[in-house]
Write a protein that holds these residues in place. Structure first.
Motif, mmCIF file in Angstrom:
data_model
loop_
_atom_site.group_PDB
_atom_site.id
_atom_site.type_symbol
_atom_site.label_atom_id
_atom_site.label_comp_id
_atom_site.label_asym_id
_atom_site.label_seq_id
_atom_site.Cartn_x
_atom_site.Cartn_y
_atom_site.Cartn_z
ATOM 1 N N HIS A 36 -23.360 112.825 -63.355
ATOM 2 C CA HIS A 36 -22.960 114.103 -63.944
ATOM 3 C C HIS A 36 -23.616 114.176 -65.308
ATOM 4 N N VAL A 37 -24.291 115.287 -65.564
ATOM 5 C CA VAL A 37 -24.942 115.477 -66.854
ATOM 6 C C VAL A 37 -24.104 116.469 -67.657
ATOM 7 N N ALA A 38 -23.500 115.954 -68.712
ATOM 8 C CA ALA A 38 -22.675 116.782 -69.586
ATOM 9 C C ALA A 38 -23.565 117.478 -70.609
ATOM 10 N N ALA A 39 -23.148 118.637 -70.998
ATOM 11 C CA ALA A 39 -23.876 119.380 -72.031
ATOM 12 C C ALA A 39 -23.853 118.593 -73.340
ATOM 13 N N GLU A 65 -14.338 114.713 -67.400
ATOM 14 C CA GLU A 65 -15.473 114.548 -66.502
ATOM 15 C C GLU A 65 -15.544 113.131 -65.929
ATOM 16 N N LEU A 66 -15.225 112.126 -66.739
ATOM 17 C CA LEU A 66 -15.195 110.748 -66.226
ATOM 18 C C LEU A 66 -14.095 110.579 -65.188
ATOM 19 N N LYS A 67 -12.951 111.211 -65.408
ATOM 20 C CA LYS A 67 -11.851 111.155 -64.445
ATOM 21 C C LYS A 67 -12.284 111.775 -63.112
ATOM 22 N N GLU A 68 -12.983 112.899 -63.190
ATOM 23 C CA GLU A 68 -13.474 113.559 -61.976
ATOM 24 C C GLU A 68 -14.520 112.698 -61.264
ATOM 25 N N LEU A 69 -15.402 112.063 -62.027
ATOM 26 C CA LEU A 69 -16.387 111.155 -61.433
ATOM 27 C C LEU A 69 -15.707 109.995 -60.726
ATOM 28 N N ASN A 70 -14.678 109.439 -61.357
ATOM 29 C CA ASN A 70 -13.932 108.341 -60.730
ATOM 30 C C ASN A 70 -13.319 108.774 -59.408
ATOM 31 N N LYS A 71 -12.765 109.984 -59.361
ATOM 32 C CA LYS A 71 -12.165 110.502 -58.118
ATOM 33 C C LYS A 71 -13.214 110.621 -57.019
ATOM 34 N N LEU A 72 -14.379 111.155 -57.381
ATOM 35 C CA LEU A 72 -15.442 111.298 -56.380
ATOM 36 C C LEU A 72 -15.933 109.941 -55.905
ATOM 37 N N GLN A 73 -16.066 108.994 -56.829
ATOM 38 C CA GLN A 73 -16.494 107.646 -56.456
ATOM 39 C C GLN A 73 -15.493 107.025 -55.482
ATOM 40 N N GLU A 74 -14.218 107.144 -55.778
ATOM 41 C CA GLU A 74 -13.180 106.599 -54.885
ATOM 42 C C GLU A 74 -13.252 107.247 -53.508
ATOM 43 N N LEU A 87 -22.182 109.029 -66.291
ATOM 44 C CA LEU A 87 -22.136 110.305 -66.993
ATOM 45 C C LEU A 87 -23.123 110.202 -68.148
ATOM 46 N N LYS A 88 -24.007 111.168 -68.230
ATOM 47 C CA LYS A 88 -25.002 111.187 -69.308
ATOM 48 C C LYS A 88 -24.972 112.556 -69.952
ATOM 49 N N GLN A 89 -25.386 112.615 -71.196
ATOM 50 C CA GLN A 89 -25.558 113.894 -71.860
ATOM 51 C C GLN A 89 -27.045 114.137 -72.005
ATOM 52 N N GLY A 90 -27.448 115.391 -71.833
ATOM 53 C CA GLY A 90 -28.861 115.711 -71.968
ATOM 54 C C GLY A 90 -29.215 116.966 -71.217
ATOM 55 N N ILE A 91 -30.491 117.136 -71.006
ATOM 56 C CA ILE A 91 -31.005 118.260 -70.229
ATOM 57 C C ILE A 91 -30.927 117.840 -68.767
ATOM 58 N N THR A 95 -32.757 114.584 -67.099
ATOM 59 C CA THR A 95 -31.854 113.432 -67.072
ATOM 60 C C THR A 95 -31.670 112.915 -65.644
ATOM 61 N N ILE A 96 -31.509 113.811 -64.698
ATOM 62 C CA ILE A 96 -31.338 113.423 -63.290
ATOM 63 C C ILE A 96 -32.603 112.735 -62.771
ATOM 64 N N LEU A 97 -33.752 113.300 -63.062
ATOM 65 C CA LEU A 97 -35.005 112.714 -62.587
ATOM 66 C C LEU A 97 -35.285 111.364 -63.241
ATOM 67 N N GLU A 98 -34.983 111.237 -64.521
ATOM 68 C CA GLU A 98 -35.148 109.947 -65.197
ATOM 69 C C GLU A 98 -34.210 108.899 -64.599
ATOM 70 N N PHE A 99 -32.976 109.303 -64.301
ATOM 71 C CA PHE A 99 -32.015 108.383 -63.697
ATOM 72 C C PHE A 99 -32.493 107.951 -62.316
ATOM 73 N N ALA A 100 -32.972 108.899 -61.518
ATOM 74 C CA ALA A 100 -33.479 108.567 -60.179
ATOM 75 C C ALA A 100 -34.622 107.561 -60.274
#
Length: 147
Positions: A36-39, A65-74, A87-91, A95-100
């Motif tokens: 999840h990329v936060a603003a 947002e971290l709580k929601e990520l944890n729910k999805l992970q579970e 969870l990262k902040q950025g564009i 950010t998604i492509l760099e993470f991939a």
């Protein structure tokens, strides 16, 4: 084991996207890495006194947002698929492509709709950006409401 990057924005479309990614991960023997990329400007507001920063607003949003990520992970793990999250902040697109790339991912799974169609008109579609710039296969899942 293969790795699927799954960007999520907690919109209604995210549930359909997660379901698809779980099924796809089982088919190709892959694990899922949620991102999840936060603003970067969560705590900033503009008012009569100009720009102001409220760190507690940003902190509360990040916690949510971290709580929601944890729910999805579970949920992913409960369906028998290995899963991590970040969870990262950025564009978002960059950010998604760099993470991939950093994860040596095999696939990116994205939805055809996110939080707002109006946002896409003015800012540009994240899905379009990812499919245009990605060096790995991008699976686009239609997430619009069925009529």
């Amino acid at each position: 084991m293969k790795k699927i990057i799954l960007p999520v924005d907690f919109s209604d479309s995210s549930n359909k996207l997660v379901d698809y990614a779980i099924s796809f991960a089982k088919d190709v023997n892959a694990e899922i890495a949620l991102i999840h990329v936060a603003a970067t400007d969560i705590g900033f507001v503009i008012g009569d006194m100009g720009f102001q920063y409220f760190p507690e607003v940003e902190e509360n949003e990040i916690k949510f947002e971290l709580k929601e990520l944890n729910k999805l992970q579970e949920r992913v793990i409960a369906n028998g698929v290995n899963c991590t999250h970040i969870l990262k902040q950025g564009i978002a697109g960059d950010t998604i492509l760099e993470f991939a790339d950093s994860q040596t991912a095999d696939y990116i799974v994205v939805g055809s709709h996110g939080r707002s169609g109006v946002y896409d008109v003015f800012i540009g579609s994240l899905t379009k950006e990812i499919t245009k710039k990605s060096k790995i296969p991008v699976l686009v899942v239609p997430c619009h409401d069925e009529e």
